[in-house]
Design a protein around this motif. Structure first.
Motif, PDB file in Angstrom:
ATOM      1  N   THR A  65      -0.729   7.903   2.821  1.00 22.41           N
ATOM      2  CA  THR A  65      -2.195   7.802   2.779  1.00 22.41           C
ATOM      3  C   THR A  65      -2.742   6.816   3.796  1.00 22.41           C
ATOM      4  OG1 THR A  65      -2.002   6.157   1.000  1.00 22.41           O
ATOM      5  CG2 THR A  65      -2.393   8.460   0.355  1.00 22.41           C
ATOM      6  N   TYR A  94      -8.377   8.671   3.100  1.00 18.70           N
ATOM      7  CA  TYR A  94      -8.063   7.391   2.452  1.00 18.70           C
ATOM      8  C   TYR A  94      -8.381   6.202   3.366  1.00 18.70           C
ATOM      9  CZ  TYR A  94      -5.549   9.772  -1.311  1.00 18.70           C
ATOM     10  OH  TYR A  94      -5.221  10.549  -2.398  1.00 18.70           O
ATOM     11  N   TRP A 124       0.839  -1.203   0.000  1.00 19.06           N
ATOM     12  CA  TRP A 124       0.000   0.000   0.000  1.00 19.06           C
ATOM     13  C   TRP A 124       0.875   1.254   0.000  1.00 19.06           C
ATOM     14  CZ3 TRP A 124      -4.936   1.354  -0.772  1.00 19.06           C
ATOM     15  CH2 TRP A 124      -5.291   2.688  -0.473  1.00 19.06           C
ATOM     16  N   ASP A 153       1.395   4.697  -3.078  1.00 17.90           N
ATOM     17  CA  ASP A 153       1.264   6.154  -3.030  1.00 17.90           C
ATOM     18  C   ASP A 153       1.976   6.802  -4.206  1.00 17.90           C
ATOM     19  OD1 ASP A 153      -0.216   5.968  -0.726  1.00 17.90           O
ATOM     20  OD2 ASP A 153       1.375   6.667   0.619  1.00 17.90           O
ATOM     21  N   TYR A 182       0.472   5.293  -7.845  1.00 18.38           N
ATOM     22  CA  TYR A 182      -0.844   5.802  -8.242  1.00 18.38           C
ATOM     23  C   TYR A 182      -1.002   7.303  -8.014  1.00 18.38           C
ATOM     24  CZ  TYR A 182      -1.820   0.832  -8.362  1.00 18.38           C
ATOM     25  OH  TYR A 182      -1.777  -0.516  -8.642  1.00 18.38           O
ATOM     26  N   GLU A 183       0.122   7.972  -7.735  1.00 20.57           N
ATOM     27  CA  GLU A 183       0.163   9.433  -7.586  1.00 20.57           C
ATOM     28  C   GLU A 183      -0.813   9.934  -6.519  1.00 20.57           C
ATOM     29  OE1 GLU A 183      -0.516  10.612 -11.682  1.00 20.57           O
ATOM     30  OE2 GLU A 183       1.652  10.794 -11.974  1.00 20.57           O
ATOM     31  N   ARG A 184      -0.902   9.164  -5.421  1.00 20.89           N
ATOM     32  CA  ARG A 184      -1.686   9.628  -4.294  1.00 20.89           C
ATOM     33  C   ARG A 184      -0.855  10.606  -3.469  1.00 20.89           C
ATOM     34  NH1 ARG A 184      -3.154   3.512  -3.332  1.00 20.89           N
ATOM     35  NH2 ARG A 184      -1.371   3.579  -1.916  1.00 20.89           N
ATOM     36  N   GLN A 185      -1.468  11.177  -2.456  1.00 24.96           N
ATOM     37  CA  GLN A 185      -0.731  11.951  -1.478  1.00 24.96           C
ATOM     38  C   GLN A 185       0.156  10.999  -0.658  1.00 24.96           C
ATOM     39  OE1 GLN A 185      -0.785  15.428  -1.088  1.00 24.96           O
ATOM     40  NE2 GLN A 185      -1.807  15.193  -3.057  1.00 24.96           N
ATOM     41  N   GLU A 199     -10.731   3.476   1.778  1.00 21.52           N
ATOM     42  CA  GLU A 199     -10.088   2.835   0.630  1.00 21.52           C
ATOM     43  C   GLU A 199      -8.959   1.921   1.077  1.00 21.52           C
ATOM     44  OE1 GLU A 199      -7.515   4.053  -3.367  1.00 21.52           O
ATOM     45  OE2 GLU A 199      -8.573   5.611  -2.227  1.00 21.52           O
ATOM     46  N   SER A 200      -8.174   2.384   2.025  1.00 18.76           N
ATOM     47  CA  SER A 200      -7.066   1.575   2.532  1.00 18.76           C
ATOM     48  C   SER A 200      -7.584   0.318   3.228  1.00 18.76           C
ATOM     49  CB  SER A 200      -6.233   2.409   3.506  1.00 18.76           C
ATOM     50  OG  SER A 200      -5.266   1.606   4.149  1.00 18.76           O
TER      51      SER A 200
END
Length: 287
Positions: A268, A274, A255, A259, A262-265, A277-278
């Motif tokens: 997360t 998040y 996970w 980050d 998938y260009e998340r913050q 979703e996590s």
């Protein structure tokens, strides 16, 4: 790479181990395992009282087989002196365990916090490698191993301790590079990543009567797991504990890697937006 170095048929020297942060916790547990396998052991630490206690515990009637060194791992002159002492005492080295580290927390603007932790946890390892890797490479007919202690915090990067996390992330990167650079030599490299372990950082110093938390592993369990994975030829030695399974560790690492992918913050796993979703991803995926 086996944990016990293989000595050439021409040599009658016993296998030898040098362990930083070796007077307590995981380092001391590793030292006991080495002694049980007939190795000579050198213990490096700053706590002279614990060094003396470790020598008494490990000598078992053979004090010449256990050396202790009061060394500041942040000081390159101390490292050069240590190399000279090891060379004069043994002439060779089979197992280098770079384990010295400190904890502590601070915040942005606290220069002393960052410098203290990075100097010990990162440059203590850099200094050890720069001192002893050429020494190990110069040995002839003698297989050796290097183990470096990392941390899960250097992989999953939980918020709250930036200097410690950064030091262990850098150690992971160094160990990976070292493994690649030494892949065609007789030097094996391993990254030991303990889980929750009852060490001096949590009150378990020699002579203490503190009780191990149920969720934590003992240093002896970590030492056993380390040698098992070394015998299996593994570079990444990521230890579980009584609360966290190997599968959960893998999920958390995957996970975290997502980050960037998938260009998340960043971080997360700890951000409220998040959380669902996590949680869903962790429930639906297995390894």
């Amino acid at each position: 790479m086996p944990p016990i170095p293989k000595i050439s048929s021409q040599s009658t020297l016993p296998a030898t181990a040098l362990i930083t942060g070796g007077a307590s916790g995981i380092g001391l547990a590793i030292a006991h395992k080495c002694r049980a396998k007939g190795m000579r052991v050198g213990i490096v630490d700053r706590n002279t009282k614990l060094l003396a206690r470790a020598k008494d515990d490990l000598a078992s009637g053979a004090p010449e087989d256990v050396l202790t060194f009061d060394v500041d791992v942040t000081n390159t002159e101390d490292w050069e002196k240590l190399k000279g002492d090891v060379e004069r005492a043994w002439g060779q080295l089979g197992f280098l365990f770079l384990n010295a580290g400190i904890g502590g927390k601070g915040d942005w603007g606290d220069r002393e916090y960052f410098q203290r932790i990075l100097n010990t946890n990162l440059f203590g390892v850099v200094n050890g490698l720069n001192t002893f890797v050429p020494f190990l490479k110069a040995q002839s007919g003698y297989r050796s191993s290097i183990v470096i202690t990392g941390s899960k915090q250097g992989i999953t990067n939980p918020p709250g301790n930036p200097a410690y996390n950064a030091s262990k992330a850098a150690v992971k990167s160094l160990a990976e590079h070292l493994s690649y650079d030494l892949k065609d030599t007789d030097i094996g490299v391993h990254l030991l990543v303990p889980g929750w372990t009852f060490t001096g950082l949590s009150g378990n110093v020699p002579g203490s009567e503190e009780k191990k938390p149920d969720g934590a592993w003992s240093p002896e369990q970590v030492a056993d797991y380390c040698f098992q994975k070394m015998n299996d030829g593994k570079f990444y030695i990521i230890c579980p504990d009584n609360d966290v399974t190997p599968e959960l560790d893998k999920k958390r690492m995957m996970w975290t890697a997502g980050d960037a992918v998938y260009e998340r913050q960043p971080l997360t796993r700890w951000r409220k937006e998040y959380a669902e979703e996590s949680k869903k991803w962790m429930e639906e995926n297995s390894f």
